[in-house]
Write a protein that holds these residues in place. Structure first.
Motif, PDB file in Angstrom:
ATOM      1  N   ALA A  81      10.000  35.559  43.944  1.00 19.15           N
ATOM      2  CA  ALA A  81      10.903  34.755  43.128  1.00 19.15           C
ATOM      3  C   ALA A  81      10.481  33.295  43.105  1.00 19.15           C
ATOM      4  CB  ALA A  81      12.339  34.886  43.664  1.00 19.15           C
ATOM      5  N   LEU A  82      10.031  32.783  44.240  1.00 20.16           N
ATOM      6  CA  LEU A  82       9.605  31.385  44.298  1.00 20.16           C
ATOM      7  C   LEU A  82       8.352  31.165  43.455  1.00 20.16           C
ATOM      8  CD1 LEU A  82      10.247  28.660  45.518  1.00 20.16           C
ATOM      9  CD2 LEU A  82       8.874  29.266  47.512  1.00 20.16           C
ATOM     10  N   GLY A  83       7.422  32.120  43.494  1.00 21.70           N
ATOM     11  CA  GLY A  83       6.225  32.008  42.657  1.00 21.70           C
ATOM     12  C   GLY A  83       6.568  32.027  41.179  1.00 21.70           C
ATOM     13  N   ALA A  84       7.494  32.922  40.789  1.00 21.58           N
ATOM     14  CA  ALA A  84       7.913  32.973  39.387  1.00 21.58           C
ATOM     15  C   ALA A  84       8.617  31.682  38.977  1.00 21.58           C
ATOM     16  CB  ALA A  84       8.830  34.173  39.163  1.00 21.58           C
ATOM     17  N   ALA A  85       9.454  31.144  39.860  1.00 15.54           N
ATOM     18  CA  ALA A  85      10.177  29.911  39.545  1.00 15.54           C
ATOM     19  C   ALA A  85       9.224  28.721  39.413  1.00 15.54           C
ATOM     20  CB  ALA A  85      11.222  29.631  40.626  1.00 15.54           C
ATOM     21  N   ILE A  86       8.228  28.642  40.289  1.00 11.86           N
ATOM     22  CA  ILE A  86       7.242  27.550  40.205  1.00 11.86           C
ATOM     23  C   ILE A  86       6.456  27.647  38.904  1.00 11.86           C
ATOM     24  CG2 ILE A  86       5.116  26.657  41.228  1.00 11.86           C
ATOM     25  CD1 ILE A  86       6.263  27.358  43.964  1.00 11.86           C
ATOM     26  N   TYR A  87       6.066  28.858  38.531  1.00 11.76           N
ATOM     27  CA  TYR A  87       5.322  29.021  37.282  1.00 11.76           C
ATOM     28  C   TYR A  87       6.177  28.602  36.081  1.00 11.76           C
ATOM     29  CZ  TYR A  87       3.330  31.238  33.178  1.00 11.76           C
ATOM     30  OH  TYR A  87       2.856  31.470  31.919  1.00 11.76           O
ATOM     31  N   ASN A  89       8.810  26.646  35.926  1.00 12.13           N
ATOM     32  CA  ASN A  89       9.278  25.266  35.889  1.00 12.13           C
ATOM     33  C   ASN A  89       8.151  24.238  35.908  1.00 12.13           C
ATOM     34  OD1 ASN A  89      11.919  23.596  36.162  1.00 12.13           O
ATOM     35  ND2 ASN A  89      10.569  22.695  37.689  1.00 12.13           N
ATOM     36  N   GLU A  90       7.038  24.588  36.548  1.00 12.10           N
ATOM     37  CA  GLU A  90       5.993  23.592  36.752  1.00 12.10           C
ATOM     38  C   GLU A  90       4.767  23.797  35.869  1.00 12.10           C
ATOM     39  OE1 GLU A  90       6.560  21.031  38.702  1.00 12.10           O
ATOM     40  OE2 GLU A  90       8.501  21.820  39.359  1.00 12.10           O
ATOM     41  N   TYR A  91       4.464  25.022  35.490  1.00 11.04           N
ATOM     42  CA  TYR A  91       3.215  25.302  34.789  1.00 11.04           C
ATOM     43  C   TYR A  91       3.421  25.821  33.366  1.00 11.04           C
ATOM     44  CZ  TYR A  91       0.687  24.764  39.211  1.00 11.04           C
ATOM     45  OH  TYR A  91       0.153  24.260  40.360  1.00 11.04           O
ATOM     46  N   ALA A  92       4.392  26.679  33.167  1.00 11.87           N
ATOM     47  CA  ALA A  92       4.535  27.349  31.869  1.00 11.87           C
ATOM     48  C   ALA A  92       5.013  26.381  30.796  1.00 11.87           C
ATOM     49  CB  ALA A  92       5.519  28.516  31.991  1.00 11.87           C
ATOM     50  N   LYS A  93       4.478  26.540  29.599  1.00 15.08           N
ATOM     51  CA  LYS A  93       4.941  25.777  28.446  1.00 15.08           C
ATOM     52  C   LYS A  93       6.078  26.528  27.764  1.00 15.08           C
ATOM     53  CE  LYS A  93       0.379  23.747  27.587  1.00 15.08           C
ATOM     54  NZ  LYS A  93      -0.727  23.581  26.611  1.00 15.08           N
ATOM     55  N   GLN A  94       6.902  25.783  27.075  1.00 12.27           N
ATOM     56  CA  GLN A  94       8.030  26.409  26.376  1.00 12.27           C
ATOM     57  C   GLN A  94       7.527  27.074  25.100  1.00 12.27           C
ATOM     58  OE1 GLN A  94      11.055  26.659  27.692  1.00 12.27           O
ATOM     59  NE2 GLN A  94      10.282  25.557  29.471  1.00 12.27           N
ATOM     60  N   ASN A  95       7.375  28.378  25.159  1.00 16.21           N
ATOM     61  CA  ASN A  95       6.931  29.136  23.992  1.00 16.21           C
ATOM     62  C   ASN A  95       7.581  30.508  24.017  1.00 16.21           C
ATOM     63  OD1 ASN A  95       5.444  30.577  25.954  1.00 16.21           O
ATOM     64  ND2 ASN A  95       3.653  29.274  25.636  1.00 16.21           N
ATOM     65  N   PHE A  97       6.430  33.294  25.016  1.00 12.07           N
ATOM     66  CA  PHE A  97       6.178  34.072  26.222  1.00 12.07           C
ATOM     67  C   PHE A  97       7.177  33.737  27.325  1.00 12.07           C
ATOM     68  CE2 PHE A  97       4.065  34.480  30.381  1.00 12.07           C
ATOM     69  CZ  PHE A  97       3.880  35.850  30.386  1.00 12.07           C
ATOM     70  N   THR A  98       7.389  32.445  27.559  1.00 10.99           N
ATOM     71  CA  THR A  98       8.341  32.058  28.607  1.00 10.99           C
ATOM     72  C   THR A  98       9.773  32.427  28.205  1.00 10.99           C
ATOM     73  OG1 THR A  98       8.411  29.822  27.651  1.00 10.99           O
ATOM     74  CG2 THR A  98       6.911  30.196  29.498  1.00 10.99           C
ATOM     75  N   ASP A  99      10.080  32.313  26.905  1.00 15.48           N
ATOM     76  CA  ASP A  99      11.408  32.745  26.450  1.00 15.48           C
ATOM     77  C   ASP A  99      11.599  34.244  26.680  1.00 15.48           C
ATOM     78  OD1 ASP A  99      11.978  30.184  25.667  1.00 15.48           O
ATOM     79  OD2 ASP A  99      11.423  30.499  23.562  1.00 15.48           O
ATOM     80  N   SER A 100      10.558  35.019  26.402  1.00 22.11           N
ATOM     81  CA  SER A 100      10.627  36.466  26.629  1.00 22.11           C
ATOM     82  C   SER A 100      10.762  36.784  28.113  1.00 22.11           C
ATOM     83  CB  SER A 100       9.391  37.156  26.054  1.00 22.11           C
ATOM     84  OG  SER A 100       9.265  36.916  24.674  1.00 22.11           O
ATOM     85  N   LEU A 101      10.062  36.005  28.942  1.00 21.81           N
ATOM     86  CA  LEU A 101      10.126  36.229  30.388  1.00 21.81           C
ATOM     87  C   LEU A 101      11.523  35.937  30.926  1.00 21.81           C
ATOM     88  CD1 LEU A 101       8.444  37.024  32.835  1.00 21.81           C
ATOM     89  CD2 LEU A 101       7.801  34.625  33.115  1.00 21.81           C
ATOM     90  N   ARG A 102      12.108  34.844  30.462  1.00 23.12           N
ATOM     91  CA  ARG A 102      13.472  34.523  30.902  1.00 23.12           C
ATOM     92  C   ARG A 102      14.470  35.562  30.387  1.00 23.12           C
ATOM     93  NH1 ARG A 102      11.460  29.131  30.186  1.00 23.12           N
ATOM     94  NH2 ARG A 102      11.614  27.965  32.158  1.00 23.12           N
ATOM     95  N   LEU A 103      14.250  36.053  29.166  1.00 21.87           N
ATOM     96  CA  LEU A 103      15.126  37.101  28.625  1.00 21.87           C
ATOM     97  C   LEU A 103      15.009  38.376  29.461  1.00 21.87           C
ATOM     98  CD1 LEU A 103      17.052  38.154  26.446  1.00 21.87           C
ATOM     99  CD2 LEU A 103      15.033  38.753  25.077  1.00 21.87           C
ATOM    100  N   ALA A 104      13.782  38.712  29.867  1.00 24.69           N
ATOM    101  CA  ALA A 104      13.585  39.902  30.700  1.00 24.69           C
ATOM    102  C   ALA A 104      14.295  39.754  32.039  1.00 24.69           C
ATOM    103  CB  ALA A 104      12.092  40.137  30.913  1.00 24.69           C
TER     104      ALA A 104
END
Length: 294
Positions: A81-87, A89-95, A97-104
């Motif tokens: 969970a910490l690795g996913a949260a760091i990615y 919040n810190e690395y992923a751009k708002q697109n 893919f990240t919207d789909s990941l948060r929806l999942a």
């Protein structure tokens, strides 16, 4: 009194009544569980093994299994969970893919625990050959708690001011060093709070564990520290009935004469432990925040 003041007072009274209704409901539920159950709690009850057909049994094995499962699940789920949260919040751009990941993640959090338990039974117990074991239970509870842990960790990371990140980068630190040495220590109170709250949910889970950790408790040797021994208390491959599953089993089978008394006492212990988890989360978060402020 003007019309606006009267409306404001009425709205305030309604909100107060709704809040009191929620508090009253919580107190009622706690009272119905704790009042009949506390009288059955004793040192013998907490430290003796359960009985299958006789009276006078306790909940020691189930209580130990529950705490062991909490530790095992957190060891697996917190790094993920910490690795996913760091990615996120810190690395992923708002697109997309990240919207789909948060929806999942949101969809995963809405799945009933019984469905995740059946998935764990098909994959971990049957497909992977883990059988009914603590490890299978920890894996299915990891799936169940990843959304909560990921959200709380991401929220804690997002609350760290960007000025701290920019100061670290300005000093010549690499981004991973900024995250490791600046962001994570500042977000630690929120991350720990989320982990402890998740531990309370793990401790009280039953439906997912019926199909993965099992409903039986073997005779465990608490002097055997060998994790590969079939009867060692440290062996994660042994079947283990937790406290919540034990309560469910007592109320469905009721084979022992004092099933009602044992069930009431076990339920009271379960509720009190979860309350301690929640109070501990607030206390630890408060103490760490105070220490970081110095």
């Amino acid at each position: 009194m003007t019309k606006a003041e009267r409306i404001d007072r009425i709205a305030t009274i309604l909100i107060l009544l709704l809040a009191l209704a929620v508090v009253g409901l919580v107190i009622t539920v706690l009272g119905l569980i704790l009042i009949p159950g506390i009288s059955h709690i004793s040192w013998h009850f907490l430290t003796s093994s359960s009985q299958s057909f006789e009276t006078g049994g306790g909940i020691f094995d189930q209580l130990f299994n529950s705490f062991y499962l909490v530790v095992l699940t957190l060891l697996i789920s917190v790094p993920l969970a910490l690795g996913a949260a760091i990615y996120l919040n810190e690395y992923a751009k708002q697109n997309w893919f990240t919207d789909s990941l948060r929806l999942a993640i949101e969809v995963l959090s809405s799945l009933p625990s019984i469905v995740i338990g059946l998935f764990g039974y098909l994959v971990f117990v049957l497909k992977w050959g883990l059988d009914f074991s603590l490890l299978a239970g920890a894996l299915v509870l990891t799936i169940l708690n990843l959304p909560l842990l990921t959200r709380t960790s991401e929220t804690a990371l997002s609350q760290v001011p960007n000025l701290q990140r920019q100061a670290g980068l300005g000093l010549g630190m690499a981004k991973w060093q900024v995250i490791l040495k600046i962001v994570l220590p500042a977000a630690l109170p929120g991350i720990l709070t989320g982990a402890i709250l998740s531990a309370g949910r793990i401790f009280g889970e039953a439906a997912a564990l019926i199909y993965t950790a099992g409903q039986s408790t073997i005779t465990v040797n608490y002097q055997d520290w060998n994790p590969f021994s079939p009867t060692s208390f440290l062996n994660p491959m042994r079947p283990a009935e937790t406290l919540a599953v034990h309560i469910w089993k007592l109320n469905t089978e009721g084979l022992i004469p004092d099933a009602s008394a044992v069930s009431s006492g076990a339920a009271a212990v379960l509720v009190l432990t979860i309350l301690l988890f929640n109070l501990g989360a607030r206390l630890i978060g408060h103490l760490i925040s105070k220490r970081l402020e110095k």
